[in-house]
Design an enzyme around this catalytic site. Structure first.
Site, PDB file in Angstrom:
ATOM      1  N   VAL A 118       9.814  -4.904  14.090  1.00  0.00           N
ATOM      2  CA  VAL A 118      10.279  -3.700  12.267  1.00  0.00           C
ATOM      3  C   VAL A 118       9.061  -2.233  12.970  1.00  0.00           C
ATOM      4  CG1 VAL A 118      10.425  -2.351  10.342  1.00  0.00           C
ATOM      5  CG2 VAL A 118       9.570  -5.137  10.373  1.00  0.00           C
ATOM      6  N   SER A 268       7.910   3.011   8.105  1.00  0.00           N
ATOM      7  CA  SER A 268       6.983   3.655   9.073  1.00  0.00           C
ATOM      8  C   SER A 268       7.326   4.844   9.501  1.00  0.00           C
ATOM      9  CB  SER A 268       7.574   2.031   9.539  1.00  0.00           C
ATOM     10  OG  SER A 268       8.532   2.153  10.631  1.00  0.00           O
ATOM     11  N   ARG A 305      13.637   5.118  29.858  1.00  0.00           N
ATOM     12  CA  ARG A 305      13.800   2.832  29.653  1.00  0.00           C
ATOM     13  C   ARG A 305      15.091   3.798  28.982  1.00  0.00           C
ATOM     14  NH1 ARG A 305       8.610   1.377  27.282  1.00  0.00           N
ATOM     15  NH2 ARG A 305       8.762   0.682  29.672  1.00  0.00           N
ATOM     16  N   ARG A 332      17.068  -0.219   8.323  1.00  0.00           N
ATOM     17  CA  ARG A 332      16.868   0.293   6.768  1.00  0.00           C
ATOM     18  C   ARG A 332      16.986   1.364   6.563  1.00  0.00           C
ATOM     19  NH1 ARG A 332      10.856  -2.340   5.212  1.00  0.00           N
ATOM     20  NH2 ARG A 332       9.972  -0.631   6.539  1.00  0.00           N
ATOM     21  N   GLU A 422      10.745  -7.485  -2.365  1.00  0.00           N
ATOM     22  CA  GLU A 422       9.081  -7.193  -2.336  1.00  0.00           C
ATOM     23  C   GLU A 422       8.516  -6.293  -3.518  1.00  0.00           C
ATOM     24  OE1 GLU A 422       8.573  -4.435   0.700  1.00  0.00           O
ATOM     25  OE2 GLU A 422      10.675  -3.302  -0.229  1.00  0.00           O
ATOM     26  N   GLY A 447       7.711  -9.620   1.366  1.00  0.00           N
ATOM     27  CA  GLY A 447       6.826  -9.019   1.816  1.00  0.00           C
ATOM     28  C   GLY A 447       5.745  -8.581   1.158  1.00  0.00           C
ATOM     29  N   PHE A 448       4.027  -8.993   1.621  1.00  0.00           N
ATOM     30  CA  PHE A 448       2.936  -8.851   0.760  1.00  0.00           C
ATOM     31  C   PHE A 448       2.722  -8.038   0.074  1.00  0.00           C
ATOM     32  CE2 PHE A 448      -0.954 -10.349  -0.783  1.00  0.00           C
ATOM     33  CZ  PHE A 448      -2.199 -10.097   0.155  1.00  0.00           C
ATOM     34  N   LEU A 449       3.302  -7.052   1.261  1.00  0.00           N
ATOM     35  CA  LEU A 449       1.851  -6.021   0.906  1.00  0.00           C
ATOM     36  C   LEU A 449       2.838  -5.350   0.085  1.00  0.00           C
ATOM     37  CD1 LEU A 449       1.738  -4.801   5.017  1.00  0.00           C
ATOM     38  CD2 LEU A 449       0.232  -6.052   3.560  1.00  0.00           C
ATOM     39  N   ASP A 450       4.368  -4.808   0.122  1.00  0.00           N
ATOM     40  CA  ASP A 450       4.914  -4.057  -0.837  1.00  0.00           C
ATOM     41  C   ASP A 450       4.114  -4.969  -2.611  1.00  0.00           C
ATOM     42  OD1 ASP A 450       5.397  -0.767  -0.716  1.00  0.00           O
ATOM     43  OD2 ASP A 450       6.797  -1.419   0.561  1.00  0.00           O
ATOM     44  N   ASP A 621       1.363   1.185   7.703  1.00  0.00           N
ATOM     45  CA  ASP A 621       1.878   1.729   6.916  1.00  0.00           C
ATOM     46  C   ASP A 621       2.137   1.962   5.847  1.00  0.00           C
ATOM     47  OD1 ASP A 621       2.950  -0.539   5.386  1.00  0.00           O
ATOM     48  OD2 ASP A 621       5.429  -0.597   7.001  1.00  0.00           O
TER      49      ASP A 621
END
Length: 714
Positions: A118, A268, A305, A332, A422, A447-450, A621
């Protein structure tokens, strides 16, 4: 003030209008008038529905708050609480069994388990690195990290560490591509003989694992192996600095690594206006057209690149074998909450940003659909939709993309969506959320965070929550992770869609990741998030060790492993907290918030590696910021700490963060005045955290970033 132009009743920032008409629309076959008419209809017809859904969120939250306040001081009655959630429509009735109907899903999503990246779409170099992370050097990943338990010595090539790398790579080959009567560890020669690989004259135990080669069969320059759907390329070069020291002249072992990647317009990034959105959309356009580039300076030289080419091998069975050189890309979009000043409706209101993302990112993806060898081989567009609350909001998202497809002339269900599991109202109604988009869903992800941030905010009035590290140990989180896989499998995801797991947030701690993250494929998840291309290569080893599709087959017959009742268990602290522990926790949260917010507000950096209070670099993030802010807001609300305590911690940690950023010439110190916009934003996230919609950080961060931009432009 930005210059605006009128487009079918919309007031559009000139920068965005020019980008769309002069770049994004060109070559799609969609007329300018049709596009603006379609976007206007989306904003004006779907905008009020969007607002109504957000109002319902707030109404439900007020009822939940009232429930807990009315029962303050009483023991928690789980059965009564669940009945209440059913009564107010937070928990919806579960319908009959069903299977998803999604079609035309690329194998990277449907059938090939592997690592997922991500990255912020606003950073072209990061985006290219992620897209090109389909292949990675195992030698480089092992040598350049602590994955083997230590790091290479600085100052030239560390031969001792290099020998450990080679030994580990050979052990990997022996574990997953064993040789009858021989081994890779002791091998001195490789050849393709009679359509199969010979290692010192010995065949592989599973002959079909060798699928191709490059160069001469008797002395190939590369050999292509396959296991659990993933490829491994052994590179031979007697002139290479490593290959010339190797008995078999193996110069590298390259792993198919990041099978898919999410280009992120959400957590992000820091996109607060048309200028930011055009940067994001412009990089997505470059990826979809295949012409995105980024210049970087390495060893004093400027390098450009580009997207990697596909790779071609001679198939051992005859003919050619072509493998994609790039990860399959998702985009996303933002969630339903935020608006953006890039577009105003006919009444002068900012348009919902999620509606803009839906129309514009899919329009841009049409460039990929019209070319060979691009992102999707099956004519699909992949959109992750985050932060949805329950089945109604998923159904709304499905309707949005139906409208987009009709405007752009795309076949129905061209757009596949990923449902981020989430938010708690989605978790406890996951089956019905999937049903609401059963013809286009191709991804669910925990998604544990949100999810933790929403857990705290939803039950803010229930009491003081446990510390962040303790919340991870509570029963609800294990039930949440297990149910996500169980429901995905019950709804027919295996072989059709991804079931994903969350991020490894410590990018410098690869030994620990290699030790622990194998748990994700073992859980039945066929993708999991990693913080870098290097981490993707190391995590790829786990998918060779675990046959995820086999694990899923076993889980499908094993019955449910979790219940909604377990998920509804609120992770409160329970016991009185030691003052020293409280101080440490408050300072740790304050430090993390400040380290992230100061870059977000001052520099527009939406994702950072922020040193924590112990100087361990953590990926931060908006999701991680949401947890820390809600955790402090909760303790403040319940009297665990005072406002003075929190402010003192912020001021103390501001000096720490200043020191951690002392080498950044663009950094603006927060101490000793503590009057900068970034410091104020960090305080807002906590002191106003209880009243933020769902505890999200976006409203505060966007407002403060726009304030800073206006100040600089004044």
């Amino acid at each position: 003030m930005p210059t605006r132009v009128e487009k079918q009743g919309l007031q559009v920032d000139q920068i965005l209008a020019d980008f769309l008409e002069q770049k994004a629309l060109v070559g799609t076959g969609v007329s300018v008038d049709a596009f603006w008419a379609g976007l206007s209809a989306l904003v004006h017809d779907f905008g009020p529905q969007n607002a109504a859904l957000l109002e319902k969120r707030e109404a439900i939250q007020e009822q939940i708050d009232g429930y807990h306040v009315a029962r303050s001081g009483q023991p928690h009655d789980a059965a009564d609480y669940k009945a209440f959630l059913e009564q107010i429509g937070y928990l919806v009735p579960e319908g009959d069994e069903f299977q998803i109907e999604t079609t035309n899903v690329d194998p990277e999503i449907a059938t090939v388990p592997g690592a997922q990246l991500v990255v912020p779409i606003t950073n072209a170099r990061f985006a290219l690195n992620a897209a090109n992370a389909r292949w990675g050097s195992l030698y480089d990943a092992l040598y350049g990290t602590d994955a083997l338990g230590s790091r290479a010595a600085r100052g030239g090539y560390d031969a001792g560490h290099g020998a450990k790398v080679v030994a580990r790579a050979r052990a990997f080959l022996d574990a997953h591509f064993p040789v009858n009567g021989g081994s890779h560890a002791a091998a001195t020669s490789y050849a393709i003989v009679d359509g199969g690989l010979r290692v010192d004259g010995n065949p592989l135990s599973e002959a079909t694992q060798c699928v191709g080669y490059q160069g001469d069969a008797a002395s190939p320059s590369a050999v292509l192996l396959q296991n659990n759907g993933l490829h491994v390329a052994m590179i031979f070069d007697a002139t290479h600095s490593i290959g010339k020291m190797d008995p078999a002249h193996i110069a590298d072992v390259r792993l198919e690594s990041a099978i898919s990647a999410i280009m992120d317009c959400e957590d992000s990034v820091a996109c607060v206006d048309a200028e930011d959105k055009v940067l994001a959309y412009g990089n997505w356009l470059g990826l979809m057209k295949g012409d995105l580039t980024a210049d970087l300076v390495k060893n004093g030289k400027t390098m450009t690149r580009r997207l990697a080419d596909d790779e071609t091998y001679k198939a051992v069975s005859g003919g050619e074998l072509t493998l994609k050189g790039r990860a399959l890309l998702w985009i996303r979009n933002v969630g339903h909450l935020m608006t953006n000043p890039a577009v105003h409706d006919r009444d002068g209101n900012e348009a919902y940003e999620g509606l803009l993302d839906a129309m514009i990112t899919v329009l841009i993806a049409m460039h990929d659909l019209q070319r060979d060898g691009g992102n999707s081989a099956l004519g699909s567009v992949y959109v992750v939709k985050p932060k949805m609350h329950g089945p109604e909001e998923v159904a709304f998202t499905d309707a949005i993309f139906t409208h987009v497809e009709d405007v752009l002339g795309l076949p129905r269900n061209t757009v596949k969506i990923g449902i981020m599991d989430e938010e708690r109202r989605t978790t406890v109604n996951l089956k019905e959320c999937i049903r609401a988009a059963k013809a286009r869903v191709a991804f669910i992800n925990t998604g544990f965070l949100d999810r933790t941030g929403d857990e705290i905010h939803t039950s803010m009035e229930a009491g003081a929550f446990a510390r962040k590290d303790e919340i991870k140990q509570k029963g609800w989180i294990a039930a949440y992770e297990a149910q996500n896989v169980d429901i995905g499998l019950a709804c027919g995801f295996s072989g059709k869609a991804q079931i994903g797991k969350g991020m490894w947030a410590m990018p410098d701690m690869m030994e620990a990741m290699v030790d622990q993250k194998i748990g994700h494929p073992q859980s039945g998840a066929n993708c999991a998030w990693v913080p870098s291309p290097t981490a993707a290569t190391l995590h790829a080893m786990h998918y060779h060790a675990v046959d995820v599709m086999g694990v899923q087959d076993k889980l499908k017959t094993g019955g449910a492993r979790a219940t909604v009742d377990a998920i509804l268990d609120i992770p409160l602290s329970g016991d009185a907290l030691d003052p020293a522990v409280v101080t440490r926790e408050v300072e740790n949260n304050a430090q993390g918030i400040l380290g992230y917010v100061v870059r977000w507000v001052d520099q527009g950096v939406g994702c950072s590696k922020v040193p924590d209070i112990n100087d361990v670099g953590l990926m931060e993030d908006r999701a991680t910021c949401r947890i820390s802010a809600q955790a402090l807001a909760n303790w403040l609300h319940h009297g665990v700490v005072s406002e003075a305590d929190v402010l003192a911690a912020f001021q103390k940690m501001a000096a720490v963060v200043d020191g951690q950023n002392a080498d950044d010439p663009a950094y603006r110190p927060m101490a000793p005045t503590y009057d900068g916009i970034a410091f104020q934003a960090a305080c807002d996230l906590v002191f106003q955290g209880r009243v933020q919609p769902s505890g999200y950080t976006e409203p505060v961060l966007h407002r403060r970033r726009l304030e800073l931009k206006a100040q600089r432009n004044h």
